[in-house]
Write a protein that holds these residues in place. Structure first.
Motif, PDB file in Angstrom:
ATOM      1  N   LYS A   1       7.663 -24.829  62.112  1.00 27.98           N
ATOM      2  CA  LYS A   1       7.284 -26.008  62.893  1.00 27.98           C
ATOM      3  C   LYS A   1       8.096 -27.231  62.479  1.00 27.98           C
ATOM      4  CE  LYS A   1       2.974 -25.707  61.626  1.00 27.98           C
ATOM      5  NZ  LYS A   1       1.505 -25.878  61.485  1.00 27.98           N
ATOM      6  N   SER A   2       8.297 -28.138  63.427  1.00 27.57           N
ATOM      7  CA  SER A   2       8.851 -29.446  63.115  1.00 27.57           C
ATOM      8  C   SER A   2       7.678 -30.348  62.722  1.00 27.57           C
ATOM      9  CB  SER A   2       9.568 -30.016  64.338  1.00 27.57           C
ATOM     10  OG  SER A   2      10.030 -31.321  64.069  1.00 27.57           O
ATOM     11  N   ILE A   3       7.788 -31.025  61.602  1.00 20.67           N
ATOM     12  CA  ILE A   3       6.650 -31.792  61.095  1.00 20.67           C
ATOM     13  C   ILE A   3       7.019 -33.244  60.818  1.00 20.67           C
ATOM     14  CG2 ILE A   3       5.501 -29.788  60.074  1.00 20.67           C
ATOM     15  CD1 ILE A   3       6.559 -30.894  57.347  1.00 20.67           C
ATOM     16  N   THR A   4       5.987 -34.061  60.692  1.00 22.80           N
ATOM     17  CA  THR A   4       6.127 -35.473  60.337  1.00 22.80           C
ATOM     18  C   THR A   4       5.426 -35.710  59.005  1.00 22.80           C
ATOM     19  OG1 THR A   4       4.056 -36.123  61.410  1.00 22.80           O
ATOM     20  CG2 THR A   4       6.049 -36.082  62.786  1.00 22.80           C
TER      21      THR A   4
ATOM     22  N   ASN B   1       1.682 -23.529  55.605  1.00 17.58           N
ATOM     23  CA  ASN B   1       1.531 -24.361  56.802  1.00 17.58           C
ATOM     24  C   ASN B   1       2.690 -24.202  57.790  1.00 17.58           C
ATOM     25  OD1 ASN B   1      -0.960 -26.149  56.294  1.00 17.58           O
ATOM     26  ND2 ASN B   1       0.151 -26.271  54.346  1.00 17.58           N
ATOM     27  N   ASN B   2       3.516 -23.180  57.549  1.00 19.27           N
ATOM     28  CA  ASN B   2       4.554 -22.768  58.491  1.00 19.27           C
ATOM     29  C   ASN B   2       5.576 -23.860  58.798  1.00 19.27           C
ATOM     30  OD1 ASN B   2       5.822 -20.863  60.149  1.00 19.27           O
ATOM     31  ND2 ASN B   2       4.781 -21.637  61.978  1.00 19.27           N
ATOM     32  N   PHE B   3       6.083 -24.509  57.742  1.00 21.74           N
ATOM     33  CA  PHE B   3       7.207 -25.425  57.929  1.00 21.74           C
ATOM     34  C   PHE B   3       8.210 -25.223  56.794  1.00 21.74           C
ATOM     35  CE2 PHE B   3       4.234 -27.976  55.390  1.00 21.74           C
ATOM     36  CZ  PHE B   3       5.060 -28.581  54.447  1.00 21.74           C
ATOM     37  N   LYS B   4       9.403 -25.753  56.966  1.00 18.52           N
ATOM     38  CA  LYS B   4      10.459 -25.557  55.977  1.00 18.52           C
ATOM     39  C   LYS B   4      10.210 -26.421  54.739  1.00 18.52           C
ATOM     40  CE  LYS B   4      14.018 -24.625  59.461  1.00 18.52           C
ATOM     41  NZ  LYS B   4      15.287 -25.121  60.068  1.00 18.52           N
ATOM     42  N   GLU B   5      10.443 -25.828  53.586  1.00 20.64           N
ATOM     43  CA  GLU B   5      10.268 -26.574  52.341  1.00 20.64           C
ATOM     44  C   GLU B   5      11.126 -27.830  52.326  1.00 20.64           C
ATOM     45  OE1 GLU B   5      10.672 -25.965  47.475  1.00 20.64           O
ATOM     46  OE2 GLU B   5      11.312 -24.378  48.836  1.00 20.64           O
ATOM     47  N   GLN B   6      12.344 -27.742  52.845  1.00 17.08           N
ATOM     48  CA  GLN B   6      13.245 -28.898  52.824  1.00 17.08           C
ATOM     49  C   GLN B   6      12.696 -30.053  53.657  1.00 17.08           C
ATOM     50  OE1 GLN B   6      16.337 -26.422  54.647  1.00 17.08           O
ATOM     51  NE2 GLN B   6      16.673 -28.050  56.156  1.00 17.08           N
ATOM     52  N   ASP B   7      11.852 -29.743  54.656  1.00 16.39           N
ATOM     53  CA  ASP B   7      11.264 -30.808  55.469  1.00 16.39           C
ATOM     54  C   ASP B   7      10.272 -31.646  54.670  1.00 16.39           C
ATOM     55  OD1 ASP B   7      12.757 -30.119  57.639  1.00 16.39           O
ATOM     56  OD2 ASP B   7      11.188 -28.996  58.657  1.00 16.39           O
ATOM     57  N   PHE B   8       9.644 -31.023  53.683  1.00 16.28           N
ATOM     58  CA  PHE B   8       8.741 -31.778  52.802  1.00 16.28           C
ATOM     59  C   PHE B   8       9.518 -32.887  52.098  1.00 16.28           C
ATOM     60  CE2 PHE B   8       6.903 -32.718  48.681  1.00 16.28           C
ATOM     61  CZ  PHE B   8       5.541 -32.829  48.942  1.00 16.28           C
ATOM     62  N   TYR B   9      10.704 -32.525  51.605  1.00 14.19           N
ATOM     63  CA  TYR B   9      11.487 -33.472  50.813  1.00 14.19           C
ATOM     64  C   TYR B   9      12.175 -34.548  51.655  1.00 14.19           C
ATOM     65  CZ  TYR B   9      10.604 -30.291  46.969  1.00 14.19           C
ATOM     66  OH  TYR B   9       9.985 -29.520  46.013  1.00 14.19           O
ATOM     67  N   LYS B  10      12.112 -34.425  52.964  1.00 18.01           N
ATOM     68  CA  LYS B  10      12.582 -35.517  53.824  1.00 18.01           C
ATOM     69  C   LYS B  10      11.698 -36.746  53.656  1.00 18.01           C
ATOM     70  CE  LYS B  10      14.533 -32.818  57.677  1.00 18.01           C
ATOM     71  NZ  LYS B  10      14.345 -32.472  59.116  1.00 18.01           N
TER      72      LYS B  10
END
Length: 218
Positions: A5-8, A37-46
């Motif tokens: 998923k794309s997340i905010t 939660n079905n999102f990329k780990e790298q998106d967390f670090y954004k």
């Protein structure tokens, strides 16, 4: 493999709050948290460098939501300073009440040392800036160093007052937290009564008048 998923940052906050309330602890790793939660780990670090950063942001988000709500009201902008601060308190604690289970989870472990909780650092910065911008009237000494100390003292005492109210709210078991509402009203009003510079200014002016008259009569 399913699509991620794309997340905010708001999604991450919601996922995190749900996780800790269900498991009563932080996720073991960012990787496991992202996978669950079905999102990329790298998106967390954004958005965040750690779970600690998420916790700090959550309390700042409570503040930001409060300010956003207040500024939607035309009445708020017309309020005098005292009523603006009262409105802030009531709205802020409404936000906390809507998330009471998380707040109690986050703070209960060290509630007796609440002033040192790192997760409140962003909240403190935002709140003390808000206090400074309220324009609460103080006695001007015309000495920059003393005026600066006075302003810093006001911000620190306002922060301590917010922490005391937070502690009171966490311990409050009254229906609809009515005792907290009373505590807020009495503490804010008392603070402004203590800070009321009008009588002090009048006394100083009277003192100057007496001194001037005495000199002229000598």
């Amino acid at each position: 493999m399913s699509n991620k998923k794309s997340i905010t940052n708001k999604n991450i906050i919601d996922f995190y709050m749900n996780y800790v309330l269900e498991h009563n602890q932080q996720p073991p790793t960012v990787y496991a948290f992202a996978k669950a939660n079905n999102f990329k780990e790298q998106d967390f670090y954004k958005y965040f460098g750690s779970f600690q950063a998420v916790e700090e942001y959550i309390f700042k988000a409570f503040f930001d939501n409060t300010i956003e709500t207040l500024h939607k009201s035309n009445d708020y902008e017309a309020f005098e300073t005292r009523n603006k601060l009262l409105s802030f308190y009531f709205t802020f604690f409404e936000n906390l009440t809507a998330n009471r289970s998380y707040v109690k989870y986050a703070l209960s472990s060290d509630i007796n040392n609440i002033s040192n909780l790192k997760q409140l650092s962003k909240l403190k910065h935002s709140f003390t800036q808000y206090i400074e911008k309220l324009g609460i009237e103080l006695i001007e000494t015309k000495q920059n160093q003393l005026d600066k100390i006075q302003k810093n003292g006001l911000k620190e005492s306002a922060w301590i007052q917010l922490l005391l109210t937070l502690k009171f709210w966490m311990d409050d078991t009254s229906a609809s937290f009515e005792r907290t509402d009373i505590f807020i009203e009495k503490s804010v009003n008392t603070s402004f009564d203590v800070l009321n510079v009008a009588p002090i200014k009048s006394l100083i002016d009277f003192g100057k008048f007496i001194f001037k008259e005495k000199v002229q009569l000598s």
